[in-house]
Design an enzyme around this catalytic site. Structure first.
Site, PDB file in Angstrom:
ATOM      1  N   ASP A   1      -0.147  -5.987   0.272  1.00  0.00           N
ATOM      2  CA  ASP A   1      -1.387  -6.358  -0.400  1.00  0.00           C
ATOM      3  C   ASP A   1      -1.125  -7.645  -1.162  1.00  0.00           C
ATOM      4  OD1 ASP A   1      -3.029  -4.141   0.330  1.00  0.00           O
ATOM      5  OD2 ASP A   1      -1.915  -2.898  -1.076  1.00  0.00           O
TER       6      ASP A   1
ATOM      7  N   CYS B   1       0.863  -1.177   0.000  1.00  0.00           N
ATOM      8  CA  CYS B   1       0.000   0.000   0.000  1.00  0.00           C
ATOM      9  C   CYS B   1       0.907   1.237   0.000  1.00  0.00           C
ATOM     10  CB  CYS B   1      -0.895  -0.002   1.234  1.00  0.00           C
ATOM     11  SG  CYS B   1      -1.855   1.529   1.413  1.00  0.00           S
TER      12      CYS B   1
END
Length: 164
Positions: free
Chosen positions: A62, A55
């Site tokens: 992620d 992120c």
């Protein structure tokens, strides 16, 4: 045998016993070979269930499955180089939508395919999953209209998601 392998000359990752993993986004890792069947449209699909990026705001990881499908023209992407390229997103700070578009842009630039689509199915964070989809059809060909149609009807009937 040498004649059969003529279309894969110049590949540096495939068969290399000293593979180096790059942790920062690097599209130069991608390699191509000549399509051995340019006379026939072939739909090629890669399922990449171990994609990770970061992120750009929080730095948290992620995780996603990335689906890459394409109809090659003259060039095809070599799968080990694709694996190394996708691995290079490991420390890349990018929103889900940006990662999917970056992958599509890099592959379109590299391959000049007839058709290409990239679909990211990211695992949820904060109770929300994000599944960006992008596609491309070569302008002036039947694939341009196919891309428009697939985008217009994409995910009209989403599959049951029970693995996240």
């Amino acid at each position: 045998m040498a004649d059969d392998r003529e279309h894969i000359k110049g590949l540096t990752h495939l068969g290399n016993k000293e593979t180096r993993y790059i942790f920062d986004y690097d599209p130069s890792l991608l390699e191509t070979f000549e399509n051995p069947n340019p006379h026939r449209d072939t739909f090629v699909k890669f399922n990449c269930p171990e994609f990770t990026s970061l992120c750009p705001i929080t730095g948290q990881p992620d995780f996603a499955t990335i689906y890459i499908s394409y109809v090659p023209d003259r060039l095809m992407v070599e799968s080990k180089s694709l694996k190394l390229y996708l691995f290079s997103f490991r420390n890349h700070g990018g929103f889900h939508e940006d990662c999917v578009n970056k992958i599509a842009d890099d592959l379109i630039r590299l391959l000049d395919p007839k058709y290409l689509e990239v679909w990211g199915k990211f695992t949820p964070r904060g109770g929300i999953s994000i599944d960006p989809y992008v596609n491309y059809g070569k302008k002036g060909t039947k694939w341009e209209a196919i891309a428009e149609d697939r985008l217009a009807h994409h995910d009209m009937y989403p599959e049951k998601v029970d693995n996240r």
